[in-house]
Design a protein around this motif. Structure first.
Motif, PDB file in Angstrom:
ATOM      1  N   VAL A   1       0.837  -1.195   0.000  1.00 16.83           N
ATOM      2  CA  VAL A   1       0.000   0.000   0.000  1.00 16.83           C
ATOM      3  C   VAL A   1       0.873   1.246   0.000  1.00 16.83           C
ATOM      4  CG1 VAL A   1      -1.771   1.273   1.269  1.00 16.83           C
ATOM      5  CG2 VAL A   1      -1.850  -1.238   1.194  1.00 16.83           C
ATOM      6  N   ARG A   2       1.916   1.235   0.821  1.00 17.96           N
ATOM      7  CA  ARG A   2       2.889   2.323   0.859  1.00 17.96           C
ATOM      8  C   ARG A   2       4.156   1.785   1.512  1.00 17.96           C
ATOM      9  NH1 ARG A   2      -1.486   3.616   3.683  1.00 17.96           N
ATOM     10  NH2 ARG A   2      -1.427   3.404   5.956  1.00 17.96           N
ATOM     11  N   GLY A   3       5.247   2.494   1.301  1.00 15.51           N
ATOM     12  CA  GLY A   3       6.510   2.038   1.865  1.00 15.51           C
ATOM     13  C   GLY A   3       7.589   3.075   1.710  1.00 15.51           C
ATOM     14  N   GLY A   4       8.756   2.763   2.252  1.00 21.18           N
ATOM     15  CA  GLY A   4       9.897   3.667   2.161  1.00 21.18           C
ATOM     16  C   GLY A   4      10.711   3.635   3.433  1.00 21.18           C
ATOM     17  N   PRO A   5      11.798   4.377   3.459  1.00 17.76           N
ATOM     18  CA  PRO A   5      12.577   4.491   4.697  1.00 17.76           C
ATOM     19  C   PRO A   5      11.753   5.156   5.789  1.00 17.76           C
ATOM     20  CG  PRO A   5      13.847   5.220   2.790  1.00 17.76           C
ATOM     21  CD  PRO A   5      12.431   5.069   2.328  1.00 17.76           C
ATOM     22  N   ALA A   6      11.845   4.612   6.993  1.00 18.12           N
ATOM     23  CA  ALA A   6      11.078   5.152   8.113  1.00 18.12           C
ATOM     24  C   ALA A   6      11.625   6.512   8.536  1.00 18.12           C
ATOM     25  CB  ALA A   6      11.119   4.182   9.285  1.00 18.12           C
ATOM     26  N   ASP A   7      10.724   7.407   8.882  1.00 22.43           N
ATOM     27  CA  ASP A   7      11.118   8.726   9.364  1.00 22.43           C
ATOM     28  C   ASP A   7      11.361   8.642  10.869  1.00 22.43           C
ATOM     29  OD1 ASP A   7      11.650  11.399   9.556  1.00 22.43           O
ATOM     30  OD2 ASP A   7       9.549  12.027   9.545  1.00 22.43           O
ATOM     31  N   LEU A   8      12.426   7.951  11.221  1.00 26.70           N
ATOM     32  CA  LEU A   8      12.790   7.748  12.619  1.00 26.70           C
ATOM     33  C   LEU A   8      14.254   8.143  12.812  1.00 26.70           C
ATOM     34  CD1 LEU A   8      11.248   4.182  13.162  1.00 26.70           C
ATOM     35  CD2 LEU A   8      10.234   6.366  13.851  1.00 26.70           C
TER      36      LEU A   8
END
Length: 308
Positions: free
Chosen positions: A169-176
């Protein structure tokens, strides 16, 4: 008192003092961001050593040391026994299920055919692969991963990639705020959106502060239907992992009463630093560990069921 008995008592006292330091560290979380995280990983072995010391002290009649050893053993039993008690919510008949796996590929050196075979035989829906470089991704696809799991979130430039047979559905590098970006995807299981975070934290031997920072940042990934899995470089005795569980995640192995499932090093595993954690909206069905050629970690596979 004979010389032999005196020497034995002194030796027991020294060892017991070391175990007491570990116990104090565990109670007060002194391993969080410090090099005490290294010996804490071996805390279960300290429990076995405490039991052996207690028997020895009873034999040589070391009264006060016996009391101290007994007190430490009671404390350790309180920590360890619950891990072997199955404690999870019943899974409704027909509940949607998802099978996930994680493996640290040892800088891409894992045998690609063996990893694809594991994903196929375990009927994985999602595979999280840490330390996976670009050549290893190519090798996996050549072994059939592209056909088995055509959907993927690939980030060899960071560390971790995620393969799945389910549409993303969605993905990518986590904003952490972690040392390097963690990888996230959200997949749909019969209309339920499941956010999945692939984890590889910094290691405490190299930098306990960075490791603790990474573990703290992962709390933001917790959620009712979240799955957070990978190489945490932490056992359930480490205070940062316990804080992560307190943020709303459940350790699959502990939930199933599988309190002893070491994953590293692969050939002779001593500690479990690879985990599958999940939110309260899911329940554990099974968990298993698997030896793969080329990597120094055992892979972990878990099946989870959605509760609503």
């Amino acid at each position: 008192m004979t010389v032999g008995r005196r020497v034995a008592l002194i030796a027991c006292a020294v060892v017991l003092a070391g175990i007491a330091v570990l116990a104090v560290t565990r109670v007060f979380g002194l391993d969080d961001g410090t090099y005490l995280a290294v010996p804490i990983a071996l805390l279960p072995y300290a429990g076995l050593l405490t039991a052996a010391l207690l028997v020895t002290l009873l034999a040589i009649r070391g009264r006060w040391l016996t009391v101290a050893a007994a007190a430490l053993l009671v404390l350790q039993i309180a920590w360890f026994v619950p891990r072997f008690v199955r404690d999870h919510q019943p899974v409704p008949d027909g509940a949607p299920r998802i099978r996930v796996g994680t493996v640290n590929t040892h800088r891409g050196q894992v045998d690609p055919k063996a990893l694809v075979a594991l994903a196929r035989s375990q009927n994985l829906d999602v595979l999280v692969a840490e330390e996976l470089d670009a050549p290893a991704i190519t090798a996996l696809d050549a072994a059939g991963m592209d056909r088995l799991m055509p959907f993927r979130e690939l980030h060899p430039e960071n560390d971790t990639s995620i393969f799945t047979r389910l549409p993303i559905v969605r993905g990518g590098p986590a904003d952490l705020p972690t040392t390097w970006p963690q990888t996230q995807v959200t997949v749909s299981v019969l209309g339920h959106e499941i956010p999945i975070t692939g984890v590889h934290t910094y290691y405490p031997v190299g930098g306990p502060g960075l490791w603790a920072q990474d573990m703290s940042a992962l709390r933001a990934a917790a959620g009712r239907d979240a799955i957070v899995l990978g190489d945490f470089n932490a056992t359930v005795d480490h205070s940062p992992l316990r804080s992560l569980l307190a943020a709303g995640l459940i350790d699959t192995h502990a939930e199933l009463g599988r309190g002893w499932a070491p994953t590293w090093p692969a050939d002779f595993p001593l500690v479990q630093i690879d985990h599958v954690l999940h939110g309260p909206g899911l329940a554990a069905v099974s968990a298993s560990e698997h030896l793969l050629p080329g990597t120094d970690h055992r892979a972990v596979v878990a099946e989870l069921a959605l509760l609503d």
